[in-house]
Design an enzyme around this catalytic site. Sequence first.
Site, PDB file in Angstrom:
ATOM      1  N   SER A 166     -26.969   1.665  25.701  1.00 29.13           N
ATOM      2  CA  SER A 166     -25.768   2.476  25.535  1.00 29.13           C
ATOM      3  C   SER A 166     -24.976   2.640  26.822  1.00 29.13           C
ATOM      4  O   SER A 166     -24.476   1.668  27.369  1.00 29.13           O
ATOM      5  CB  SER A 166     -26.142   3.839  24.944  1.00 29.13           C
ATOM      6  OG  SER A 166     -24.990   4.573  24.599  1.00 29.13           O
ATOM      7  N   HIS A 167     -24.885   3.856  27.330  1.00 30.33           N
ATOM      8  CA  HIS A 167     -24.067   4.170  28.495  1.00 30.33           C
ATOM      9  C   HIS A 167     -24.825   4.005  29.801  1.00 30.33           C
ATOM     10  O   HIS A 167     -24.271   4.269  30.871  1.00 30.33           O
ATOM     11  CB  HIS A 167     -23.564   5.607  28.387  1.00 30.33           C
ATOM     12  CG  HIS A 167     -24.679   6.616  28.215  1.00 30.33           C
ATOM     13  ND1 HIS A 167     -25.463   6.643  27.092  1.00 30.33           N
ATOM     14  CD2 HIS A 167     -25.136   7.586  29.030  1.00 30.33           C
ATOM     15  CE1 HIS A 167     -26.357   7.605  27.220  1.00 30.33           C
ATOM     16  NE2 HIS A 167     -26.188   8.192  28.379  1.00 30.33           N
ATOM     17  N   ASP A 220     -17.991   3.034  26.006  1.00 25.67           N
ATOM     18  CA  ASP A 220     -19.198   2.820  26.800  1.00 25.67           C
ATOM     19  C   ASP A 220     -19.792   1.441  26.577  1.00 25.67           C
ATOM     20  O   ASP A 220     -19.166   0.558  25.995  1.00 25.67           O
ATOM     21  CB  ASP A 220     -20.221   3.906  26.492  1.00 25.67           C
ATOM     22  CG  ASP A 220     -20.828   3.746  25.105  1.00 25.67           C
ATOM     23  OD1 ASP A 220     -20.119   3.263  24.210  1.00 25.67           O
ATOM     24  OD2 ASP A 220     -22.008   4.105  24.914  1.00 25.67           O
ATOM     25  N   ASP A 240     -22.133   0.034  24.630  1.00 32.87           N
ATOM     26  CA  ASP A 240     -22.274  -0.572  23.305  1.00 32.87           C
ATOM     27  C   ASP A 240     -21.191  -0.146  22.330  1.00 32.87           C
ATOM     28  O   ASP A 240     -21.263  -0.458  21.141  1.00 32.87           O
ATOM     29  CB  ASP A 240     -23.655  -0.264  22.718  1.00 32.87           C
ATOM     30  CG  ASP A 240     -23.873   1.212  22.436  1.00 32.87           C
ATOM     31  OD1 ASP A 240     -23.263   2.054  23.131  1.00 32.87           O
ATOM     32  OD2 ASP A 240     -24.664   1.539  21.535  1.00 32.87           O
ATOM     33  N   ASP A 263     -20.136   2.905  21.250  1.00 29.27           N
ATOM     34  CA  ASP A 263     -20.243   4.031  20.320  1.00 29.27           C
ATOM     35  C   ASP A 263     -19.746   5.354  20.903  1.00 29.27           C
ATOM     36  O   ASP A 263     -19.685   6.353  20.185  1.00 29.27           O
ATOM     37  CB  ASP A 263     -21.680   4.172  19.791  1.00 29.27           C
ATOM     38  CG  ASP A 263     -22.708   4.494  20.865  1.00 29.27           C
ATOM     39  OD1 ASP A 263     -22.339   4.562  22.054  1.00 29.27           O
ATOM     40  OD2 ASP A 263     -23.895   4.680  20.504  1.00 29.27           O
ATOM     41  N   ARG A 264     -19.382   5.374  22.179  1.00 34.29           N
ATOM     42  CA  ARG A 264     -18.883   6.608  22.791  1.00 34.29           C
ATOM     43  C   ARG A 264     -17.421   6.459  23.183  1.00 34.29           C
ATOM     44  O   ARG A 264     -16.898   5.355  23.281  1.00 34.29           O
ATOM     45  CB  ARG A 264     -19.723   6.982  24.017  1.00 34.29           C
ATOM     46  CG  ARG A 264     -21.174   7.230  23.670  1.00 34.29           C
ATOM     47  CD  ARG A 264     -21.993   7.639  24.878  1.00 34.29           C
ATOM     48  NE  ARG A 264     -23.388   7.763  24.520  1.00 34.29           N
ATOM     49  CZ  ARG A 264     -24.190   8.755  24.912  1.00 34.29           C
ATOM     50  NH1 ARG A 264     -23.712   9.703  25.704  1.00 34.29           N
ATOM     51  NH2 ARG A 264     -25.451   8.791  24.533  1.00 34.29           N
ATOM     52  N   LYS A 272     -22.073   6.707  15.697  1.00 38.13           N
ATOM     53  CA  LYS A 272     -20.850   7.149  16.361  1.00 38.13           C
ATOM     54  C   LYS A 272     -20.035   5.915  16.730  1.00 38.13           C
ATOM     55  O   LYS A 272     -20.581   4.829  16.860  1.00 38.13           O
ATOM     56  CB  LYS A 272     -21.174   7.992  17.584  1.00 38.13           C
ATOM     57  CG  LYS A 272     -22.224   7.442  18.544  1.00 38.13           C
ATOM     58  CD  LYS A 272     -22.549   8.493  19.595  1.00 38.13           C
ATOM     59  CE  LYS A 272     -23.657   8.065  20.546  1.00 38.13           C
ATOM     60  NZ  LYS A 272     -24.998   8.244  19.975  1.00 38.13           N
TER      61      LYS A 272
END
Length: 542
Positions: A113-114, A277, A279, A281-282, A376
Amino acid sequence: MTVRTLQAGPFEGQKPGTSGLRKKTRVFMEPGYLECFVQAIFNSIGGAKDKTFVVGGDGRYFNREAVQIILKIAAANGAAKVIVGQDGLLSTPAVSNLIRQRNADGGLVLSASHNPGGIDEDFGLKYNVSNGGPAPEAITEEIFSQTKTIDSYRIFEASDLDLSTLGMKGIGSTTVEIVDPVADYAALMEQLFDFAKVRDLFESGFTMRFDAMHAVTGPYAKAILEGELGAAAGTVLNAQPSVDFGGGHPDPNPVWAKQLVDLVMSADAPDFAAASDGDGDRNMILGKGIYVTPSDSLAVLAANAHLAPGYAKGLAGVARSMPTSTAADRVAEALGIDHYETPTGWKFFGNLLDAGMVTLCGEESAGTGSNHVREKDGLWAVLLWLNILAETRQSVKDIMASHWKRFGRNYYSRHDYEAIPAEDANALMDGLRGKLPDLPGKSFSGLTISSCDDFAYLDPVDGSRSLRQGIRILFEGGARAVFRLSGTGTVGATLRIYLENLETEESKLFRDTQDALASVIQAAREISELERLGRSEPNVIT
């Protein structure tokens, strides 16, 4: 090509967290480590035989190699089909969408992710189930159980597939379909939003910057914002995915996307700005001269979602994670719809979405989404904001001012204390838990505690219960302090303190956030005896 069973494992510490298994990249690269975890996933779901999976990741270091390994293990375990993004790339919401559109049995998402990427940084893998969402706790616990006893994995001995060319390929009897990572996702967005109206907005001279942070959303943003919607060339910054995210930290917040924040606060600021981010999703939302907190963004989207075609009939309800500010609750109450408070982790929204009890969900850590997928979705949130801006023709700052005047302002901030020795972090949390019975009625820094607890969640759909999800301290007047240990780091422990103060007096709606939270910050430090950690200031303030 032959199937081999190779001896390996078990490996300690392969317990999936709220977003799967995250470790340093070199750990995943250890012989047998990734292979055993993937085999454990298949074992935990009754095998892969005759099933269809979606596979893709954010392009960080080791992504290409990991995808090839997963394809060969899936084939060796008898999977009927694997759908993989071109060059191994798929954003997390795009994986969720493909699982749902193709009626796949599940998906394997390669991302941390982030978190930063590179050979000396972080890697991750999580399993999503057939509704497109992260595996629920019952499955992640079974995966963990499998990892503790696994001693072998099955893999096809075969050459790596060329993933750069779209179309059908195969490994043994398993079909591998290589798909355009953007096309299906872009088609879904066009169903939800009024692309024609957003095109008109850009044609009117509206300006925007989107920082893809050298991560997976770059191709999606280029195709949709600059391609479909007609935003000017150069609107999307850092659009080329990189194995180490350009040496940066792909977390869309004011600390790691400081250049974008500086831009919107300058004389040359665009009308609107956003970031996503690693991937995809943010998201982070900004306007000329203003940063919108994720909690406020969720509340604004809930109040205005009806302006987009996909949500014109209204919302069934709104859900937020417990640490997220209560701003969305106030909107839901005004709209006469239900609102829910869940533990941190997108999987907890899945049951509510599947049951039709909510339409929008959000977390304070820059995650917002809806019932269109079961993850998300950063770019989705940006497009919904654009649809709202196109309909209202107001600036972001004006939209926020109107929102706060109507609903009040929940001043909100998160203070992160990173890389704390785990024993120290656990001792602080255990100390807080021990104090809880005696805290109500006591005052700290002028604030009186009305109630407090160690948050527990009873799922209204399946009746499952999740305990010890974070400590809540509620003060009279609407202020809160929440303490929680994060599960997304890979070194030591991260203590997150979430701080909130409700303000309804119009003359006080435009203060500096940290100043407005000063009494809550000090009260949180006193209650938790934070000085025991030897930290005078947090590592990150968002």
